[in-house]
Design a protein around this motif. Sequence first.
Motif, short mmCIF file in Angstrom:
data_model
loop_
_atom_site.label_atom_id
_atom_site.label_comp_id
_atom_site.label_asym_id
_atom_site.label_seq_id
_atom_site.Cartn_x
_atom_site.Cartn_y
_atom_site.Cartn_z
N GLU A 131 0.84 -1.19 0.00
CA GLU A 131 0.00 0.00 0.00
C GLU A 131 0.88 1.24 0.00
N GLN A 132 0.50 2.19 -0.85
CA GLN A 132 1.26 3.43 -0.94
C GLN A 132 1.12 4.23 0.35
N LYS A 133 2.22 4.76 0.83
CA LYS A 133 2.17 5.58 2.03
C LYS A 133 1.53 6.93 1.72
N LYS A 134 1.07 7.58 2.76
CA LYS A 134 0.31 8.82 2.61
C LYS A 134 1.20 10.06 2.78
N ALA A 135 0.63 11.19 2.42
CA ALA A 135 1.27 12.48 2.66
C ALA A 135 0.59 13.16 3.83
N ALA A 136 1.37 13.60 4.81
CA ALA A 136 0.84 14.36 5.93
C ALA A 136 1.08 15.85 5.68
N ILE A 137 0.04 16.64 5.83
CA ILE A 137 0.17 18.09 5.72
C ILE A 137 -0.18 18.69 7.07
N LEU A 138 0.72 19.50 7.57
CA LEU A 138 0.55 20.13 8.88
C LEU A 138 0.00 21.54 8.68
N ILE A 139 -1.09 21.86 9.35
CA ILE A 139 -1.62 23.22 9.27
C ILE A 139 -1.74 23.82 10.67
N TYR A 140 -1.70 25.15 10.70
CA TYR A 140 -1.73 25.91 11.95
C TYR A 140 -2.37 27.26 11.64
N PRO A 141 -2.69 28.05 12.66
CA PRO A 141 -3.38 29.32 12.40
C PRO A 141 -2.65 30.20 11.40
N ILE A 173 -3.84 12.34 0.99
CA ILE A 173 -3.40 13.42 1.87
C ILE A 173 -4.18 13.34 3.18
N VAL A 174 -3.46 13.47 4.30
CA VAL A 174 -4.10 13.56 5.61
C VAL A 174 -3.63 14.87 6.25
N VAL A 175 -4.58 15.69 6.65
CA VAL A 175 -4.27 17.00 7.22
C VAL A 175 -4.29 16.93 8.74
N PHE A 176 -3.19 17.40 9.35
CA PHE A 176 -3.02 17.36 10.80
C PHE A 176 -2.95 18.78 11.37
N SER A 177 -3.47 18.91 12.58
CA SER A 177 -3.31 20.15 13.33
C SER A 177 -3.37 19.82 14.81
N ALA A 178 -3.15 20.81 15.64
CA ALA A 178 -3.13 20.56 17.08
C ALA A 178 -4.50 20.15 17.60
N GLU A 179 -5.55 20.66 16.97
CA GLU A 179 -6.92 20.34 17.37
C GLU A 179 -7.75 20.06 16.13
N LYS A 180 -8.93 19.49 16.35
CA LYS A 180 -9.83 19.18 15.23
C LYS A 180 -10.71 20.38 14.84
N ASN A 181 -10.55 21.49 15.53
CA ASN A 181 -11.35 22.68 15.21
C ASN A 181 -10.91 23.27 13.88
N ALA A 182 -11.77 24.11 13.30
CA ALA A 182 -11.44 24.78 12.04
C ALA A 182 -10.18 25.63 12.20
N VAL A 183 -9.33 25.58 11.19
CA VAL A 183 -8.10 26.37 11.16
C VAL A 183 -8.20 27.35 10.00
N LYS A 239 -7.02 14.89 11.35
CA LYS A 239 -6.56 14.27 12.58
C LYS A 239 -5.79 15.28 13.42
N THR A 240 -5.65 14.96 14.70
CA THR A 240 -4.81 15.78 15.58
C THR A 240 -3.38 15.24 15.55
N LEU A 241 -2.47 16.01 16.06
CA LEU A 241 -1.06 15.63 16.08
C LEU A 241 -0.84 14.33 16.85
N THR A 242 -1.64 14.11 17.88
CA THR A 242 -1.46 12.90 18.69
C THR A 242 -1.90 11.63 17.96
N GLU A 243 -2.61 11.79 16.85
CA GLU A 243 -3.07 10.64 16.06
C GLU A 243 -2.11 10.26 14.95
N PHE A 244 -1.01 10.96 14.85
CA PHE A 244 -0.04 10.71 13.77
C PHE A 244 0.75 9.42 14.03
N ASP A 245 0.79 8.56 13.03
CA ASP A 245 1.60 7.33 13.09
C ASP A 245 2.61 7.40 11.96
#
Length: 200
Positions: A3-13, A34-44, A56-62
């Motif tokens: 399975e092809q690995k994914k791309a993580a994109i980090l977003i912040y305010p 693409i999986v988008v990560f941030s510190a919280e699940k709230n809108a950024v 996902k949140t940062l704590t869910e990153f594998d």
Amino acid sequence: MTEQKKAAILIYPDFSNYEISIVSAIFKIFDKEIVVFSAEKNAVNSEEGFHFIPDKTLTEFDINDYDCLILPGMWCFPDVLCDDRYLNFLKQFKGNKDILIGSISSSPILLAKAGVLEGKRYCAGLYEEDIDTYDFINRDYVVKTPLVTDGNIITAVGKAYREFAIEVGHKLNYDCDDEWFTGIKKPIRAEDYTFFRNEE
């Protein structure tokens, strides 16, 4: 078939969406999830005024699920620089050569503070006064150029967002044409604006 690995994109305010628009398009072209990560699940909010809901949140990153991490620039980096959630997340990539890291505009300052850029050459969209302000930035490694690739880390200034995207694609072994997304060619010729559907 692996399975092809994914791309993580980090977003912040106030992140800069346009700086990662082309790299996101390249991921779409090559069917990379693409999986988008941030510190919280709230809108950024992006700096352009759009509102994004992270996957996902940062704590869910594998880290085992991803082969690249993309960091956009941000309008006001000092706010993010003071948020330990992002810095602690980024510290896991220090010395890790197995994941491609693409960081554009002001975002290399986050990698620098997290220690990820130690011994790495890089460029960044930062004012000289900012570089002088932070003692974790080593001027000896800051290169005055639009794009730098040092091992598994790609950095670029914001205006090089097209070149940044193409370089990320190349490093992932995608067959990216260097001329993709180059804009309008001059002189204007009708044949350059006549399109046919590709049956493939």
